[in-house]
Design a protein around this motif. Structure first.
Motif, short mmCIF file in Angstrom:
data_model
loop_
_atom_site.label_atom_id
_atom_site.label_comp_id
_atom_site.label_asym_id
_atom_site.label_seq_id
_atom_site.Cartn_x
_atom_site.Cartn_y
_atom_site.Cartn_z
N GLY A 149 0.75 -1.24 0.03
CA GLY A 149 -0.02 -0.09 -0.07
C GLY A 149 0.72 1.25 0.11
O GLY A 149 0.31 2.30 0.11
N ASN A 150 2.11 0.96 -0.06
CA ASN A 150 2.95 2.27 0.11
C ASN A 150 3.43 2.49 -1.66
O ASN A 150 4.19 1.82 -1.98
N PRO A 151 2.65 3.89 -1.98
CA PRO A 151 3.11 4.06 -3.56
C PRO A 151 4.47 4.39 -3.84
O PRO A 151 4.74 4.29 -5.04
N GLU A 152 5.41 4.51 -2.83
CA GLU A 152 6.60 4.91 -3.21
C GLU A 152 7.54 3.38 -3.32
O GLU A 152 8.49 3.47 -3.99
N ASN A 153 7.01 2.34 -3.28
CA ASN A 153 7.54 0.98 -3.62
C ASN A 153 7.28 0.63 -4.93
O ASN A 153 6.32 -0.03 -5.32
N ALA A 154 8.09 1.12 -5.93
CA ALA A 154 7.72 0.54 -7.20
C ALA A 154 8.12 -0.87 -7.57
O ALA A 154 7.52 -1.37 -8.77
N GLU A 155 8.74 -1.57 -6.66
CA GLU A 155 9.24 -2.79 -6.82
C GLU A 155 7.97 -3.77 -6.85
O GLU A 155 7.81 -5.00 -7.25
N ALA A 156 6.89 -3.49 -5.72
CA ALA A 156 5.77 -4.41 -5.51
C ALA A 156 4.71 -4.07 -6.04
O ALA A 156 4.57 -2.74 -6.85
N LEU A 157 3.45 -4.82 -6.36
CA LEU A 157 2.31 -4.49 -6.90
C LEU A 157 1.66 -3.46 -5.97
O LEU A 157 1.71 -3.79 -4.81
N MET A 158 0.66 -2.64 -6.67
CA MET A 158 0.24 -1.61 -5.85
C MET A 158 -1.16 -1.95 -5.33
O MET A 158 -1.99 -2.72 -6.02
N ASP A 162 -4.04 -0.23 3.80
CA ASP A 162 -2.86 0.00 4.82
C ASP A 162 -2.41 -1.33 5.16
O ASP A 162 -2.64 -2.07 6.13
N ALA A 163 -1.58 -2.00 4.13
CA ALA A 163 -1.08 -3.40 4.46
C ALA A 163 0.20 -3.63 3.32
O ALA A 163 0.27 -2.88 2.50
N ARG A 164 0.63 -4.61 3.59
CA ARG A 164 1.75 -5.19 2.54
C ARG A 164 2.07 -6.77 2.71
O ARG A 164 1.58 -7.25 3.58
N VAL A 165 2.11 -7.31 1.43
CA VAL A 165 2.42 -8.67 1.42
C VAL A 165 3.68 -9.06 0.90
O VAL A 165 4.09 -8.41 -0.03
N LEU A 166 4.16 -10.05 1.87
CA LEU A 166 5.60 -10.20 1.48
C LEU A 166 5.80 -11.74 1.17
O LEU A 166 5.09 -12.66 1.87
N GLY A 167 7.01 -12.19 0.75
CA GLY A 167 7.27 -13.54 0.60
C GLY A 167 8.75 -13.71 0.64
O GLY A 167 9.49 -12.97 0.47
N ALA A 225 11.50 -24.18 3.07
CA ALA A 225 10.18 -23.70 3.13
C ALA A 225 10.24 -22.37 2.43
O ALA A 225 11.20 -21.86 2.14
N GLU A 226 8.84 -22.12 2.05
CA GLU A 226 8.36 -21.00 1.48
C GLU A 226 7.26 -20.49 2.00
O GLU A 226 6.19 -21.11 2.44
N PHE A 227 7.03 -19.21 2.45
CA PHE A 227 5.87 -18.79 3.23
C PHE A 227 5.53 -17.15 2.67
O PHE A 227 6.05 -16.49 2.02
N ILE A 228 4.38 -16.92 3.11
CA ILE A 228 3.85 -15.85 2.71
C ILE A 228 3.30 -14.99 3.82
O ILE A 228 2.63 -15.76 4.68
N LEU A 229 3.50 -13.76 4.07
CA LEU A 229 3.17 -12.96 5.11
C LEU A 229 2.48 -11.73 4.85
O LEU A 229 2.97 -11.03 3.79
N VAL A 230 1.79 -11.22 5.49
CA VAL A 230 0.98 -10.01 5.40
C VAL A 230 0.90 -9.11 6.61
O VAL A 230 0.58 -9.64 7.69
N ASP A 231 1.54 -7.91 6.60
CA ASP A 231 1.26 -6.93 7.68
C ASP A 231 0.09 -6.05 7.36
O ASP A 231 0.19 -5.47 6.28
N ALA A 232 -0.85 -5.74 8.32
CA ALA A 232 -2.01 -4.85 7.92
C ALA A 232 -2.15 -3.81 9.25
O ALA A 232 -2.10 -4.39 10.23
N ALA A 233 -2.85 -2.78 8.75
CA ALA A 233 -3.17 -1.95 10.08
C ALA A 233 -4.32 -2.52 10.75
O ALA A 233 -5.14 -3.41 10.26
#
Length: 233
Positions: A149-158, A162-167, A225-233
């Motif tokens: 959700g950070n528009p300054e992060n051009a490397e991630a999908l928009m 208020d969250a981010r998805v990481l792997g 292992a491989e995992f997905i993690l979400v941080d959210a407000a």
């Protein structure tokens, strides 16, 4: 606070063509212990049979992130988007003021994916869809942002949340430490492959773990292992 959501505690369903486990409650009859975490309201672990899928249906005011674990998903929507996202890659859809779409498995093997729903910062807006490749080699041993959700992060999908998805991928007996952002107090993590320890708690494929106001998460791979993690407000 940590809450292990083992696969035995998750609501699930089997329609033949679709086998699904719900990390978050989706009906009044579901497990009330598995409630939403702030903006994070849905995390489905779906297996879709070859030649089948979800026909055209509508959404509004939801950010939908799909992580493909196995196979490929074909997306088509009322905004004219048509795309195919393969294992290891991600697609996002901002439903905005309203969009209809379909999701199908056009291949000969089962499709496995995580579908993650997040509440947007505000209602409405122009619907949009996007997909991007994320080579697993780029996240070996560390987390990278897949959607943000950070528009300054051009490397991630928009996404408009208020969250981010990481792997990340981890080799057996290796460790990484995740420190959530101060304003994103809810975290949810689920393995796509293998088994890990999260602050000492074992989490394997099919399980998930919720964390609220944890200052850091120490994640160790019990096996590759491989995992997905979400941080959210």
């Amino acid at each position: 606070m940590l809450q292990l959501r083992s696969k035995e505690t998750l609501d699930h369903g089997d329609r033949g063509w679709l086998k699904a486990r719900h990390h978050f409650i989706v009906s009044a009859e579901g497990n009330p212990a598995n409630g939403p975490l702030g903006a994070l309201v849905v995390w489905n672990d779906d297996e879709i049979a070859p030649g089948s899928g979800f026909g055209r249906h509508s959404h509004a005011d939801m950010e939908i992130v799909t992580y493909v674990r196995q196979g490929a998903v074909t997306h088509e929507d009322s905004a004219g988007n048509l795309g195919r996202t393969v294992a290891g890659d991600v697609q996002v859809m901002s439903a905005g003021s309203g969009i209809s779409h379909s999701e199908h498995n056009r291949d000969d093997d089962p499709l496995k994916l995580f579908q993650i729903w997040l509440l947007p910062r505000q209602r409405g807006g122009t619907p949009r869809w996007d997909t991007r490749k994320f080579p697993k080699a780029d996240r070996a041993g560390h987390l990278i942002e897949l959607a943000s959700g950070n528009p300054e992060n051009a490397e991630a999908l928009m996404i408009r949340a208020d969250a981010r998805v990481l792997g990340a991928t981890l080799l057996a007996r290796t460790t990484l430490t995740h420190t959530p952002s101060a304003h994103l107090r809810h975290t949810y993590l689920a393995p796509a492959q293998g088994a890990i320890l999260v602050n000492g708690q074992r989490v394997a494929v099919g399980d998930g773990i919720a964390a609220i106001d944890e200052p850091k998460l120490i994640i160790t791979a019990i096996e590759n292992a491989e995992f997905i993690l979400v941080d959210a407000a």
